[in-house]
Scaffold this motif. Structure first.
Motif, mmCIF file in Angstrom:
data_model
loop_
_atom_site.group_PDB
_atom_site.id
_atom_site.type_symbol
_atom_site.label_atom_id
_atom_site.label_comp_id
_atom_site.label_asym_id
_atom_site.label_seq_id
_atom_site.Cartn_x
_atom_site.Cartn_y
_atom_site.Cartn_z
ATOM 1 N N THR A 1 0.630 -1.069 0.277
ATOM 2 C CA THR A 1 0.298 0.420 -0.096
ATOM 3 C C THR A 1 0.614 0.761 -0.065
ATOM 4 O O THR A 1 0.605 2.209 -0.966
ATOM 5 C CB THR A 1 -0.773 0.621 0.715
ATOM 6 O OG1 THR A 1 -1.554 -1.381 1.218
ATOM 7 C CG2 THR A 1 -1.869 1.147 1.554
ATOM 8 N N LEU A 2 1.779 1.252 1.175
ATOM 9 C CA LEU A 2 2.752 2.224 1.029
ATOM 10 C C LEU A 2 3.722 2.898 -0.674
ATOM 11 O O LEU A 2 3.979 3.946 -0.977
ATOM 12 C CB LEU A 2 4.204 2.142 2.583
ATOM 13 C CG LEU A 2 3.517 1.949 3.564
ATOM 14 C CD1 LEU A 2 4.747 1.456 4.728
ATOM 15 C CD2 LEU A 2 2.793 3.228 3.570
ATOM 16 N N ALA A 3 3.986 1.486 -1.485
ATOM 17 C CA ALA A 3 4.962 1.748 -1.529
ATOM 18 C C ALA A 3 4.124 1.948 -3.936
ATOM 19 O O ALA A 3 4.239 2.185 -4.928
ATOM 20 C CB ALA A 3 5.793 0.335 -2.511
ATOM 21 N N THR A 4 2.187 1.775 -3.528
ATOM 22 C CA THR A 4 1.405 1.748 -4.516
ATOM 23 C C THR A 4 0.484 2.704 -4.390
ATOM 24 O O THR A 4 0.510 3.651 -5.117
ATOM 25 C CB THR A 4 1.512 0.350 -5.370
ATOM 26 O OG1 THR A 4 0.615 -0.448 -4.121
ATOM 27 C CG2 THR A 4 2.056 -0.558 -5.466
ATOM 28 N N ARG A 5 -0.132 2.400 -3.586
ATOM 29 C CA ARG A 5 -1.342 3.593 -3.106
ATOM 30 C C ARG A 5 -1.491 4.344 -2.731
ATOM 31 O O ARG A 5 -2.465 5.401 -3.693
ATOM 32 C CB ARG A 5 -2.674 2.174 -2.133
ATOM 33 C CG ARG A 5 -2.532 0.990 -2.973
ATOM 34 C CD ARG A 5 -3.776 1.049 -3.761
ATOM 35 N NE ARG A 5 -5.032 1.845 -3.371
ATOM 36 C CZ ARG A 5 -5.876 0.580 -3.593
ATOM 37 N NH1 ARG A 5 -6.639 -0.031 -3.457
ATOM 38 N NH2 ARG A 5 -7.298 1.496 -3.780
ATOM 39 N N ILE A 6 -0.155 4.960 -2.024
ATOM 40 C CA ILE A 6 -0.342 5.732 -1.685
ATOM 41 C C ILE A 6 0.516 6.797 -2.737
ATOM 42 O O ILE A 6 -0.167 8.337 -2.908
ATOM 43 C CB ILE A 6 0.889 5.850 -0.575
ATOM 44 C CG1 ILE A 6 0.297 5.310 0.813
ATOM 45 C CG2 ILE A 6 1.076 7.242 -0.168
ATOM 46 C CD1 ILE A 6 -0.967 6.018 1.173
ATOM 47 N N PRO A 7 1.514 6.383 -3.388
ATOM 48 C CA PRO A 7 1.578 7.658 -4.878
ATOM 49 C C PRO A 7 0.664 7.535 -5.578
ATOM 50 O O PRO A 7 0.488 8.494 -6.053
ATOM 51 C CB PRO A 7 3.007 5.966 -5.327
ATOM 52 C CG PRO A 7 3.677 5.376 -3.937
ATOM 53 C CD PRO A 7 2.353 5.076 -3.641
ATOM 54 N N GLY A 8 0.025 6.196 -5.999
ATOM 55 C CA GLY A 8 -1.389 6.466 -6.732
ATOM 56 C C GLY A 8 -2.380 7.774 -6.722
ATOM 57 O O GLY A 8 -3.073 7.983 -7.314
ATOM 58 N N LEU A 9 -1.886 7.466 -5.177
ATOM 59 C CA LEU A 9 -2.980 8.495 -4.905
ATOM 60 C C LEU A 9 -2.635 9.753 -4.441
ATOM 61 O O LEU A 9 -3.119 10.534 -5.329
ATOM 62 C CB LEU A 9 -3.285 8.555 -2.709
ATOM 63 C CG LEU A 9 -4.604 9.726 -2.265
ATOM 64 C CD1 LEU A 9 -5.425 9.365 -2.937
ATOM 65 C CD2 LEU A 9 -4.457 8.931 -0.929
ATOM 66 N N ALA A 10 -1.078 10.086 -4.641
ATOM 67 C CA ALA A 10 -0.794 12.016 -4.832
ATOM 68 C C ALA A 10 -0.784 11.829 -6.628
ATOM 69 O O ALA A 10 -1.498 13.472 -6.690
ATOM 70 C CB ALA A 10 0.426 11.117 -4.685
ATOM 71 N N ARG A 11 -0.418 11.432 -7.199
ATOM 72 C CA ARG A 11 -1.052 11.171 -8.739
ATOM 73 C C ARG A 11 -2.257 11.817 -9.352
ATOM 74 O O ARG A 11 -2.396 12.906 -9.666
ATOM 75 C CB ARG A 11 -0.906 10.170 -9.121
ATOM 76 C CG ARG A 11 1.155 9.821 -9.289
ATOM 77 C CD ARG A 11 1.182 8.558 -10.770
ATOM 78 N NE ARG A 11 0.732 7.752 -10.399
ATOM 79 C CZ ARG A 11 0.928 6.876 -9.353
ATOM 80 N NH1 ARG A 11 2.481 6.666 -9.389
ATOM 81 N NH2 ARG A 11 0.413 5.656 -9.277
ATOM 82 N N ASP A 12 -3.341 10.894 -8.713
ATOM 83 C CA ASP A 12 -4.780 11.371 -8.729
ATOM 84 C C ASP A 12 -4.628 12.188 -8.090
ATOM 85 O O ASP A 12 -5.815 13.213 -8.964
ATOM 86 C CB ASP A 12 -5.867 10.140 -7.542
ATOM 87 C CG ASP A 12 -5.496 8.940 -8.796
ATOM 88 O OD1 ASP A 12 -4.706 8.965 -9.773
ATOM 89 O OD2 ASP A 12 -5.959 7.913 -8.308
ATOM 90 N N LEU A 13 -4.375 13.012 -7.203
ATOM 91 C CA LEU A 13 -4.469 14.503 -7.109
ATOM 92 C C LEU A 13 -3.595 15.253 -6.757
ATOM 93 O O LEU A 13 -3.626 16.578 -6.364
ATOM 94 C CB LEU A 13 -4.549 14.380 -5.146
ATOM 95 C CG LEU A 13 -5.604 13.429 -4.357
ATOM 96 C CD1 LEU A 13 -5.505 13.517 -2.994
ATOM 97 C CD2 LEU A 13 -6.932 14.063 -4.329
ATOM 98 N N GLU A 14 -2.979 15.294 -7.677
ATOM 99 C CA GLU A 14 -1.542 15.743 -8.512
ATOM 100 C C GLU A 14 -0.658 16.794 -6.744
ATOM 101 O O GLU A 14 -0.376 17.628 -7.714
ATOM 102 C CB GLU A 14 -2.873 16.454 -9.621
ATOM 103 C CG GLU A 14 -3.344 16.477 -10.006
ATOM 104 C CD GLU A 14 -3.762 16.889 -11.797
ATOM 105 O OE1 GLU A 14 -3.946 18.203 -11.382
ATOM 106 O OE2 GLU A 14 -4.708 16.986 -12.835
ATOM 107 N N LEU A 15 -0.374 15.809 -6.239
ATOM 108 C CA LEU A 15 0.099 16.304 -6.002
ATOM 109 C C LEU A 15 2.031 16.810 -5.650
ATOM 110 O O LEU A 15 2.642 15.590 -6.447
ATOM 111 C CB LEU A 15 -0.152 15.364 -4.747
ATOM 112 C CG LEU A 15 -0.975 15.810 -3.384
ATOM 113 C CD1 LEU A 15 -1.227 14.544 -2.415
ATOM 114 C CD2 LEU A 15 -1.496 17.078 -2.919
#
Length: 114
Positions: free
Chosen positions: A98-112
């Motif tokens: 989750t730390l390796a995939t979902r959290i970066p995915g969340l950042a991309r989705d939110l354009e952080l």
């Protein structure tokens, strides 16, 4: 503080937690799962990062969440509840993934961080 200001502050906080997740993952799965004091600290850190992410998500306005329907907001809260209330059932490999995939995915989705 306006709602926009509040959202910006929450997203800045989230950016920090994304950076923490990236750092933790960068240390590697073997270090994360190591049966040692250092491994235990990393696993506790990983779990805490996910709780922090969920805490930010919980505070985001409904309208903001509705504007990002591609994000599984409910799953983020469920992971937090699992960690906080059923910690003995937590799968540390899943937390690392989750730390390796979902959290970066969340950042991309939110354009952080852009």
């Amino acid at each position: 503080m306006t709602e926009d200001d509040r959202v910006r502050r929450l997203l800045r906080d989230l950016e920090g937690f994304v950076a923490d997740a990236s750092y933790t993952v960068g240390l590697g799965l073997d270090a994360y799962l190591e049966e040692s004091g250092a491994g235990r600290v990393l696993r506790n850190n990983g779990r805490h990062i996910l709780v922090q992410v969920a805490t930010v998500v919980e505070k985001l306005p409904v309208a903001f969440k509705e504007a990002h329907p591609q994000i599984d907001w409910v799953a983020i809260g469920r992971m937090r509840n699992l960690i906080a209330h059923h910690y003995v059932k937590v799968n540390d490999r899943l937390v690392f993934t989750t730390l390796a995939t979902r959290i970066p995915g969340l950042a991309r989705d939110l354009e952080l961080g852009e």
